[in-house]
Design a protein around this motif. Structure first.
Motif, short mmCIF file in Angstrom:
data_model
loop_
_atom_site.label_atom_id
_atom_site.label_comp_id
_atom_site.label_asym_id
_atom_site.label_seq_id
_atom_site.Cartn_x
_atom_site.Cartn_y
_atom_site.Cartn_z
N ASP B 53 0.84 -1.21 0.00
CA ASP B 53 0.00 0.00 0.00
C ASP B 53 0.87 1.25 0.00
OD1 ASP B 53 -2.21 -1.58 0.01
OD2 ASP B 53 -2.64 -1.34 2.16
N ASN B 56 2.60 1.71 -3.35
CA ASN B 56 1.65 2.18 -4.36
C ASN B 56 1.34 3.66 -4.19
OD1 ASN B 56 1.33 -0.11 -5.86
ND2 ASN B 56 -0.31 -0.94 -4.57
N LEU B 57 1.22 4.06 -2.94
CA LEU B 57 0.93 5.47 -2.67
C LEU B 57 2.08 6.36 -3.15
CD1 LEU B 57 -1.42 6.89 -1.16
CD2 LEU B 57 0.08 7.01 0.84
N GLU B 58 3.29 5.97 -2.78
CA GLU B 58 4.46 6.77 -3.16
C GLU B 58 4.70 6.73 -4.67
OE1 GLU B 58 6.33 8.78 -1.43
OE2 GLU B 58 5.35 8.39 0.49
#
Lengths: 532, 142
Positions: B53, B56-58
């Motif tokens: 997660d 994916n965010l970064e």
């Protein structure tokens, strides 16, 4: 109800095995209860290709990581040092390195010599014959003539130095400091049917070869052959007493989870410095509302670990990596008190050869010496098998505020309250750790290390659990007398590390076992009036 | 908690950057190594899911498509943010990677477990002990 036995021993580890073996020659009916099972060396990690991974999972020495059915939870949030143990036949000797130093004579006279803590009610000379007997049964490799210690009996040839210990030895020599091949309970030649060491390098996680002396393969086969019954998967909840304040036996949960009462004429606690106070504190009754044998209020108090420092050197020359026992040499240059060092008492340096490739990679990644991502391989190839180190095992002095108590909410699988640890590192210990790291770095540099890494305290290093049912002559300041019998309950004995008055600066196993043999001998010599 | 096939594939890319295929060495995303690794992730599945997660965010959901230099930057950022959670993944990747026979052979190490063959350890230079043997006993008499 089960048949009454003469003796029930709680715990089948280092001390339980020794006391059982010794008492067996009385022909008394002896039962030993242990919450775990017999270890199976065929299942030890070094027999499988996932051997390094299992150090971090089901064969970790940290019960909070291992989480085996035999383990119990421990609330150690209030301690910078976490408990290490093994619950099963052999106890801590299954997952130890096999270090087998003895206390020094001065360790029994701490108050007299240095004005701190307390003197023991016994001395080195009292324990010496029991140390000798224990060495013979466990099987010890080493070399006579260490100038830092009184002379000991002949041993098996010492463990090889290899490249790594030789490098560290050069460092000590360059400083003009003491070092000596360490006494190790590791067979270097065939010993009582045990095969010699073949350098698996995995002593701390169970010896598949059987060269390392754990009591499941030393004392226990002898004791069982002599008639002692070992009952596995039997977790003791409490020691029961009658209206006269005598122990009547123990309540335990058997392998099927059924509650049982095992009546006995004598109860011997051998559950280590955490397990023993846990059971005693849980043994509350009308006569003993604060826990059994606790009129002094000292059951669970004065918990001592050995705070550890580690010193690792990185060398240009290729070394042994993890090929061979961790043990090899020790130095007791800084063992005896020197007020000029800024602390009282002292410590032992113990050589630590190194780990396998994955352990080395993790150590180097964790310390930032090898990156993850780009550059990983180049950096790791330079480090692999080019480091070695040692630890400083520092004497911890007893302090009443370091405790084992019962957690108010946490329980094990049988609903027995879990132990709670409250522990702080003293100023004296911290000064000793700092000194040990500084001098240790000097040794490594003198040995040729181009870089040295030091760390303290080792948070995972709570192997040695001592002091929580201390021995002494005065019932107000001790839990048991000078031969291990409870001051309060005359048929209750303690034989494990809980007995320790002070911790010394060495691994405790040989002293724990010598004490167990000494207590057994005291029992045997007083059988006619043992409970008077 | 069990990881989904999608999560396992996403973690394969991450594992391949924790220990990358470079300098002639295999990466942790090698098919055999990752098969071993992915079969031992269930007990740390929540940590792996958190890492995926965060990555994916970064990486705005495009981590797998980014150049390796940028992937490394993102992983370092996630490592700093997640601490011990990230370490759990590094530990598992490293432990599986450094037991692969090809990896060990390439490092000049003998593949397989230590037992029962054992290992060779030379005696070392015992003459080093001569100066210590010459020392007088120095333990304190009581």
């Amino acid at each position: 109800m089960l048949e009454t036995v003469d003796v029930v021993i709680v715990g089948a580890g280092a001390s339980g095995a020794a006391v059982a073996w010794s008492l067996a020659d009385t022909r008394m009916q002896i039962v030993c209860l242990d919450q775990g099972d017999w270890p199976n060396p065929a299942n030890f990690p070094s027999a499988g290709r996932d051997w390094e991974a299992r150090q971090h999972t089901d064969h970790s020495f940290n019960p909070s990581v291992r989480r085996a059915a035999a383990d119990y939870p421990i609330n150690e949030d209030a301690s910078p040092i976490k408990i290490a143990n093994y619950n099963g036949i052999g106890g801590g000797t299954v997952l130890y390195a096999g270090h087998f130093p003895r206390f020094h004579p001065s360790d029994f006279r701490v108050k007299t010599l240095d004005g701190v803590a307390d003197d023991w009610p016994i001395d080195y000379a009292t324990l010496e014959p029991f140390y000798d007997r224990n060495d013979a049964i466990m099987g010890v490799a080493g070399l006579r003539g260490d100038p830092a210690n009184p002379l000991k009996p002949e041993r098996m040839p010492p463990l090889p130095l290899g490249k790594s210990a030789a490098a560290v030895a050069r460092g000590f020599n360059a400083q003009g400091w003491h070092w000596w091949p360490s006494d190790s309970a590791i067979a270097t030649q065939e010993h009582e049917g045990r095969a010699p060491c073949i350098n698996l390098g995995h002593c701390l996680y169970g010896c598949a070869q059987g060269a390392k002396a754990s009591t499941d393969i030393t004392y226990w086969p002898l004791a069982v052959r002599a008639g002692v019954e070992v009952r596995t998967h039997s977790r003791v909840r409490e020691v029961c007493v009658d209206d006269q304040g005598m122990a009547t036996g123990v309540i335990y949960f058997d392998a099927a989870g059924q509650e049982q009462f095992q009546p006995a004429h004598m109860v011997i606690m051998a559950c280590n410095g955490v397990g023993t106070p846990r059971i005693l504190l849980n043994s509350r009754s009308k006569l003993f509302p604060d826990g059994l044998a606790n009129s002094s209020g000292l059951v669970g108090r004065n918990l001592m670990f050995h705070p550890y420092a580690s010193i690792t050197g990185y060398f240009d020359e290729p070394l042994d990596g993890g090929r061979g026992p961790s043990n090899g040499l020790w130095s007791q240059e800084f063992y005896e008190t020197d007020p000029g060092r800024g602390f009282v008492r002292g410590y032992t340096y113990e050589f630590s050869r190194g780990g396998g490739p994955a352990s080395q990679a993790l150590g180097a990644i964790g310390s930032g010496r090898v990156p993850i991502g780009s550059g990983h391989h180049k950096a790791f190839r330079k480090r692999l098998d080019h480091s070695t180190g040692m630890v400083a095992i520092c004497e911890d002095l007893p302090e009443a505020h370091n405790t084992v108590t019962l957690d108010p909410t946490l329980t094990d699988a049988h609903g027995i309250p879990a132990p709670k640890i409250n522990y702080t590192i003293s100023e004296n210990s911290q000064r000793m750790l700092d000194f040990a790291m500084a001098r240790g770095a000097e040794v490594m540099k003198a040995a040729g290390a181009y870089e040295v890494q030091t760390a303290a305290p080792l948070s995972f290093g709570g192997w040695h659990l001592m002091g929580t049912a201390r021995m002494g002559r005065d019932p107000k300041t001790s839990v048991v007398n000078d031969w291990g019998r409870s001051h309060d309950v005359k048929n209750l004995f303690v034989v494990d590390g809980s007995l320790f008055v002070t911790s010394a600066g060495v691994n405790p196993t040989s002293t724990i076992q010598a004490l167990a043999l000494y207590v057994a001998d005291a029992i045997k010599s007083r059988l006619a009036n043992l409970f008077d | 908690m069990a990881l989904t096939d999608q999560q396992i594939e996403a973690f394969r890319t991450i594992a391949g950057r924790i220990i990358p295929a470079e300098d002639g060495a295999l990466g942790a995303d090698d098919a055999t190594i990752f098969a071993d690794l992915s079969s031992s992730l269930n007990d740390i599945a929540p940590a792996i899911a958190s890492i995926i997660d965060a990555v994916n965010l970064e990486g705005f959901g495009r981590f797998a498509q980014l150049p390796s230099v940028e992937q490394d930057v993102i992983l370092r950022k996630v490592q700093g943010a997640l601490g011990m959670t990230f370490w759990a993944a590094v530990q598992r990747v490293t432990l599986c990677y450094y037991r692969d026979d090809r990896v060990l052979s390439a490092l000049g190490l003998r593949p397989g477990p230590p037992f029962p063959r054992g290992q060779v350890l030379e005696q070392g230079d015992w003459s080093l002990l001569d100066p210590v043997k010459a020392r007088q006993p120095f333990w304190r008499e009581t």
